[in-house]
Write a protein that holds these residues in place. Structure first.
Motif, PDB file in Angstrom:
ATOM      1  N   VAL A 289       0.832  -1.206   0.000  1.00 45.04           N
ATOM      2  CA  VAL A 289       0.000   0.000   0.000  1.00 45.04           C
ATOM      3  C   VAL A 289       0.867   1.256   0.000  1.00 45.04           C
ATOM      4  CG1 VAL A 289      -1.773   1.293   1.252  1.00 45.04           C
ATOM      5  CG2 VAL A 289      -1.803  -1.216   1.283  1.00 45.04           C
ATOM      6  N   LEU A 290       0.492   2.204  -0.848  1.00 43.68           N
ATOM      7  CA  LEU A 290       1.096   3.537  -0.843  1.00 43.68           C
ATOM      8  C   LEU A 290       0.011   4.538  -0.486  1.00 43.68           C
ATOM      9  CD1 LEU A 290       3.425   5.569  -1.488  1.00 43.68           C
ATOM     10  CD2 LEU A 290       2.526   5.635  -3.834  1.00 43.68           C
ATOM     11  N   GLN A 291       0.291   5.386   0.497  1.00 47.11           N
ATOM     12  CA  GLN A 291      -0.649   6.432   0.894  1.00 47.11           C
ATOM     13  C   GLN A 291      -0.020   7.792   0.623  1.00 47.11           C
ATOM     14  OE1 GLN A 291      -1.600   6.706   5.106  1.00 47.11           O
ATOM     15  NE2 GLN A 291      -3.688   7.344   4.645  1.00 47.11           N
ATOM     16  N   LEU A 292      -0.765   8.658  -0.053  1.00 45.59           N
ATOM     17  CA  LEU A 292      -0.279   9.988  -0.422  1.00 45.59           C
ATOM     18  C   LEU A 292      -0.990  11.051   0.400  1.00 45.59           C
ATOM     19  CD1 LEU A 292      -0.278   9.587  -4.317  1.00 45.59           C
ATOM     20  CD2 LEU A 292       1.637   9.216  -2.744  1.00 45.59           C
ATOM     21  N   GLU A 293      -0.212  11.984   0.947  1.00 45.87           N
ATOM     22  CA  GLU A 293      -0.754  13.079   1.749  1.00 45.87           C
ATOM     23  C   GLU A 293      -0.065  14.370   1.340  1.00 45.87           C
ATOM     24  OE1 GLU A 293      -2.192  15.854   4.191  1.00 45.87           O
ATOM     25  OE2 GLU A 293      -3.103  13.886   3.887  1.00 45.87           O
TER      26      GLU A 293
ATOM     27  N   GLY B 135      -0.056  17.260   2.877  1.00 47.64           N
ATOM     28  CA  GLY B 135       0.455  18.031   3.993  1.00 47.64           C
ATOM     29  C   GLY B 135       1.842  17.588   4.433  1.00 47.64           C
ATOM     30  N   GLU B 136       2.420  18.376   5.333  1.00 54.54           N
ATOM     31  CA  GLU B 136       3.745  18.051   5.863  1.00 54.54           C
ATOM     32  C   GLU B 136       3.727  16.721   6.609  1.00 54.54           C
ATOM     33  OE1 GLU B 136       7.038  19.979   8.966  1.00 54.54           O
ATOM     34  OE2 GLU B 136       5.218  21.078   8.448  1.00 54.54           O
ATOM     35  N   TYR B 137       2.611  16.429   7.245  1.00 57.58           N
ATOM     36  CA  TYR B 137       2.396  15.144   7.902  1.00 57.58           C
ATOM     37  C   TYR B 137       0.894  14.915   7.968  1.00 57.58           C
ATOM     38  CZ  TYR B 137       1.677  18.316  11.857  1.00 57.58           C
ATOM     39  OH  TYR B 137       1.239  19.342  12.661  1.00 57.58           O
ATOM     40  N   ALA B 138       0.484  13.697   8.245  1.00 56.93           N
ATOM     41  CA  ALA B 138      -0.946  13.405   8.349  1.00 56.93           C
ATOM     42  C   ALA B 138      -1.556  14.252   9.456  1.00 56.93           C
ATOM     43  CB  ALA B 138      -1.148  11.923   8.644  1.00 56.93           C
ATOM     44  N   GLY B 139      -2.602  14.988   9.118  1.00 57.36           N
ATOM     45  CA  GLY B 139      -3.239  15.855  10.101  1.00 57.36           C
ATOM     46  C   GLY B 139      -2.756  17.282  10.107  1.00 57.36           C
ATOM     47  N   SER B 140      -1.742  17.592   9.334  1.00 62.08           N
ATOM     48  CA  SER B 140      -1.198  18.957   9.351  1.00 62.08           C
ATOM     49  C   SER B 140      -2.201  19.978   8.837  1.00 62.08           C
ATOM     50  CB  SER B 140       0.092  19.033   8.525  1.00 62.08           C
ATOM     51  OG  SER B 140      -0.161  18.733   7.157  1.00 62.08           O
ATOM     52  N   LYS B 141      -3.172  19.535   8.056  1.00 63.10           N
ATOM     53  CA  LYS B 141      -4.204  20.433   7.528  1.00 63.10           C
ATOM     54  C   LYS B 141      -5.448  20.469   8.421  1.00 63.10           C
ATOM     55  CE  LYS B 141      -1.813  21.225   3.752  1.00 63.10           C
ATOM     56  NZ  LYS B 141      -1.225  22.553   3.470  1.00 63.10           N
ATOM     57  N   ASN B 142      -5.434  19.679   9.496  1.00 58.84           N
ATOM     58  CA  ASN B 142      -6.604  19.583  10.370  1.00 58.84           C
ATOM     59  C   ASN B 142      -6.264  20.085  11.764  1.00 58.84           C
ATOM     60  OD1 ASN B 142      -8.448  18.397   8.535  1.00 58.84           O
ATOM     61  ND2 ASN B 142      -7.507  16.408   8.839  1.00 58.84           N
ATOM     62  N   VAL B 143      -6.417  21.367  11.996  1.00 63.26           N
ATOM     63  CA  VAL B 143      -6.096  21.916  13.310  1.00 63.26           C
ATOM     64  C   VAL B 143      -7.303  21.915  14.234  1.00 63.26           C
ATOM     65  CG1 VAL B 143      -4.326  23.391  12.315  1.00 63.26           C
ATOM     66  CG2 VAL B 143      -6.611  24.321  12.653  1.00 63.26           C
ATOM     67  N   GLN B 144      -8.480  21.585  13.701  1.00 59.47           N
ATOM     68  CA  GLN B 144      -9.694  21.746  14.490  1.00 59.47           C
ATOM     69  C   GLN B 144      -9.900  20.605  15.477  1.00 59.47           C
ATOM     70  OE1 GLN B 144      -9.737  20.900  11.257  1.00 59.47           O
ATOM     71  NE2 GLN B 144     -11.275  19.361  10.866  1.00 59.47           N
ATOM     72  N   GLY B 145     -10.759  20.861  16.468  1.00 59.92           N
ATOM     73  CA  GLY B 145     -11.198  19.817  17.372  1.00 59.92           C
ATOM     74  C   GLY B 145     -12.309  19.007  16.720  1.00 59.92           C
ATOM     75  N   ALA B 146     -12.573  17.834  17.260  1.00 61.77           N
ATOM     76  CA  ALA B 146     -13.590  16.963  16.680  1.00 61.77           C
ATOM     77  C   ALA B 146     -14.052  15.965  17.732  1.00 61.77           C
ATOM     78  CB  ALA B 146     -13.038  16.233  15.455  1.00 61.77           C
ATOM     79  N   ILE B 147     -15.095  15.203  17.380  1.00 62.73           N
ATOM     80  CA  ILE B 147     -15.589  14.136  18.239  1.00 62.73           C
ATOM     81  C   ILE B 147     -15.207  12.801  17.615  1.00 62.73           C
ATOM     82  CG2 ILE B 147     -17.643  13.026  19.205  1.00 62.73           C
ATOM     83  CD1 ILE B 147     -18.963  15.738  19.299  1.00 62.73           C
ATOM     84  N   LEU B 148     -14.675  11.915  18.447  1.00 64.34           N
ATOM     85  CA  LEU B 148     -14.262  10.585  18.013  1.00 64.34           C
ATOM     86  C   LEU B 148     -15.217   9.558  18.611  1.00 64.34           C
ATOM     87  CD1 LEU B 148     -11.902   8.985  16.571  1.00 64.34           C
ATOM     88  CD2 LEU B 148     -10.995   8.622  18.875  1.00 64.34           C
ATOM     89  N   TYR B 149     -15.665   8.622  17.772  1.00 69.26           N
ATOM     90  CA  TYR B 149     -16.594   7.588  18.196  1.00 69.26           C
ATOM     91  C   TYR B 149     -15.820   6.285  18.390  1.00 69.26           C
ATOM     92  CZ  TYR B 149     -19.798  11.146  16.596  1.00 69.26           C
ATOM     93  OH  TYR B 149     -20.447  12.356  16.422  1.00 69.26           O
ATOM     94  N   ALA B 150     -15.736   5.828  19.634  1.00 69.93           N
ATOM     95  CA  ALA B 150     -14.821   4.756  20.002  1.00 69.93           C
ATOM     96  C   ALA B 150     -15.145   3.428  19.326  1.00 69.93           C
ATOM     97  CB  ALA B 150     -14.827   4.576  21.517  1.00 69.93           C
ATOM     98  N   ALA B 151     -16.429   3.118  19.157  1.00 71.02           N
ATOM     99  CA  ALA B 151     -16.802   1.808  18.638  1.00 71.02           C
ATOM    100  C   ALA B 151     -16.167   1.525  17.286  1.00 71.02           C
ATOM    101  CB  ALA B 151     -18.327   1.700  18.540  1.00 71.02           C
TER     102      ALA B 151
ATOM    103  N   THR C 185       4.361  11.914   2.361  1.00 71.03           N
ATOM    104  CA  THR C 185       3.774  13.217   2.655  1.00 71.03           C
ATOM    105  C   THR C 185       4.332  14.286   1.716  1.00 71.03           C
ATOM    106  OG1 THR C 185       5.459  13.635   4.334  1.00 71.03           O
ATOM    107  CG2 THR C 185       3.413  12.613   5.073  1.00 71.03           C
ATOM    108  N   GLU C 186       3.764  15.489   1.827  1.00 71.36           N
ATOM    109  CA  GLU C 186       4.149  16.616   0.967  1.00 71.36           C
ATOM    110  C   GLU C 186       4.122  16.214  -0.499  1.00 71.36           C
ATOM    111  OE1 GLU C 186       7.015  19.533   3.195  1.00 71.36           O
ATOM    112  OE2 GLU C 186       7.837  17.518   3.404  1.00 71.36           O
ATOM    113  N   THR C 187       3.127  15.413  -0.837  1.00 72.90           N
ATOM    114  CA  THR C 187       2.968  14.913  -2.198  1.00 72.90           C
ATOM    115  C   THR C 187       1.503  15.035  -2.594  1.00 72.90           C
ATOM    116  OG1 THR C 187       4.751  13.299  -1.841  1.00 72.90           O
ATOM    117  CG2 THR C 187       3.299  12.949  -3.734  1.00 72.90           C
TER     118      THR C 187
END
Length: 434
Positions: free
Chosen positions: A30-34, A36-52, A126-128
């Motif tokens: 698997v190759l994953q392309l992002e 941003g500088e790192y995964a999440g670098s474009k997401n500064v906001q807070g959020a709700i996570l659903y554990a299940a 990243t950065e790609t």
């Protein structure tokens, strides 16, 4: 890159990480392309996570994931300019050993998630930026073109988890670009306060958390909502409205956020805080009817890119995680059975999605987004004002006979809306909700 991958995942958000992790754990290349500088670098906001849903991917995630607070209280506010009418639910049962919901800061959580993807064996680049899908003469997707020198990369299948406004699928003609009526623009700020101050203002202890979701005149008659999330040492606050409404009215999201922060019900909660982060984010709001084609020859789409957001229940991350996992499972199963990722074979992904809570929940409320948008003036302006007047009459004691107050309340309702209009809205809401 001259080597060929079993799968390329475009995007390292919730859906992309879920897909990449699922396939890597099953031994796929698997190759994953992002971008941003790192995964999440474009997401500064807070959020709700659903554990299940997270537990299905990383059962032990609570041991080291960057979680903020587990939620024990949910508040719903219907607001006018000077007040709010609230519905609260709080339960000690949410102080359980394995809590159900958490607040998170996406930049931290996505980065942690990406480390698990890499540990499972996926290559994360990243950065790609993926700028174009590669297709053979028959139109089958066979890889992506990146913005790097000699940046063509081949794969048996490509999973598009590029976000609500991703351009790869639209440029290739695989799906249409979301309309302004089906997308909301949310603006968010992070307000930092001492931990003990947050706990005192929201009546919390330890790692307990609370969420406030608000609707009413704060969106100036547009379809929209405000929200407040408690983190350990910060408060995430924001507001979002449908893009077409913003364009029509000329209101700016920043203007709405500033007014929301000044509201007398909100200002005391963030008083004295230090604002360190500000971000804008597009959110899919079209519901079931806005979901595009989910797969085709050599490709699948998941998460926000597939318009997967339950606007009625304000759920998004769990839908992204579930769709990413199902996309990864589909690709892995076909690989294990020696089947080509044709449109016919990849249709297994759509079948799984339709049988899951993701599409069943969206389908149940398929008419609700259009109703709220078409009647936004009523639901987000007129009715909140009327409810406030009714509550004011109910709690104010000034010697006026109760029968007279009740007459005033009913007069206010019928002055604002005809009986037919009120009944019509009620009937349409009931039909959309069933």
């Amino acid at each position: 890159m001259t080597e060929k991958f079993d799968a390329i995942v475009v995007g390292a958000g919730m859906a992309g990480n879920a897909a990449a992790l699922t396939m890597a754990k099953r031994g796929l290349k698997v190759l994953q392309l992002e971008r941003g500088e790192y995964a999440g670098s474009k997401n500064v906001q807070g959020a709700i996570l659903y554990a299940a849903q997270v537990e299905k991917l990383i059962p032990e995630f609570r041991e080291d994931a960057p979680l903020e607070r587990h939620l024990v209280e949910q508040r719903f506010w219907m607001m006018d300019d000077a007040s709010h009418t609230g519905l609260h639910y709080r339960s000690e049962e949410f102080n359980e050993e394995r809590p159900n919901r958490y607040t998170i800061i996406r930049s931290q959580f996505d980065r942690w998630f990406s480390k698990h993807v890499q540990q499972a064996g996926a290559i994360v680049l990243t950065e790609t930026t993926a700028v174009e899908l590669l297709q053979d003469p028959r139109g089958r997707v066979i890889g992506v073109r990146t913005d790097r020198a000699q940046g063509d990369v081949l794969a048996d299948v490509v999973i598009l988890a590029e976000g609500v406004n991703g351009l790869l699928g639209t440029r290739a003609g695989l799906r249409e670009r979301p309309t302004r009526e089906n997308v909301a623009l949310a603006v968010k700020e992070m307000h930092f306060l001492p931990r003990e101050t947050i706990e005192a203002r929201f009546n919390l202890k330890g790692d307990e958390g609370a969420v406030i979701e608000a609707a009413g005149t704060i969106s100036r008659g547009m379809a929209g909502m405000g929200f407040i999330y408690t983190n350990r040492e910060s408060i995430s606050i924001g507001i979002g409205c449908i893009v077409s409404d913003l364009a029509k009215t000329g209101h700016s999201p920043y203007e709405l956020l500033e007014a929301f922060k000044r509201h007398p019900s909100v200002a005391p909660l963030i008083e004295g805080s230090e604002v360190k982060e500000y971000a804008a984010h597009l959110i899919p709001e079209g519901g079931y009817k806005a979901v595009p084609k989910l797969c085709g020859d050599g490709w699948l789409v998941a998460g926000d890119a597939a318009q997967l957001n339950n606007a009625i229940h304000r759920e998004g991350s769990n839908l992204a995680l579930a769709s990413g996992q199902m996309a990864g499972e589909t690709v892995a199963e076909l690989k294990g059975r020696g089947l080509e990722p044709t449109a016919r074979n990849l249709a297994l992904y759509r079948t799984r999605m339709m049988d899951s809570f993701v599409m069943q929940d969206l389908k149940k409320y398929k008419d609700m987004p259009a109703l709220l948008h078409a009647s936004a003036q009523n639901f987000f302006l007129t009715y909140p004002q009327l409810v406030s007047k009714a509550m004011q009459n109910f709690v104010r004691v000034d010697g006026t006979p109760k029968i007279e107050k009740e007459r005033r309340t009913m007069k206010s309702f019928f002055a604002a809306r005809s009986i037919g209009g009120l009944v019509g809205d009620a009937v349409r809401m009931a039909r959309a909700w069933r």
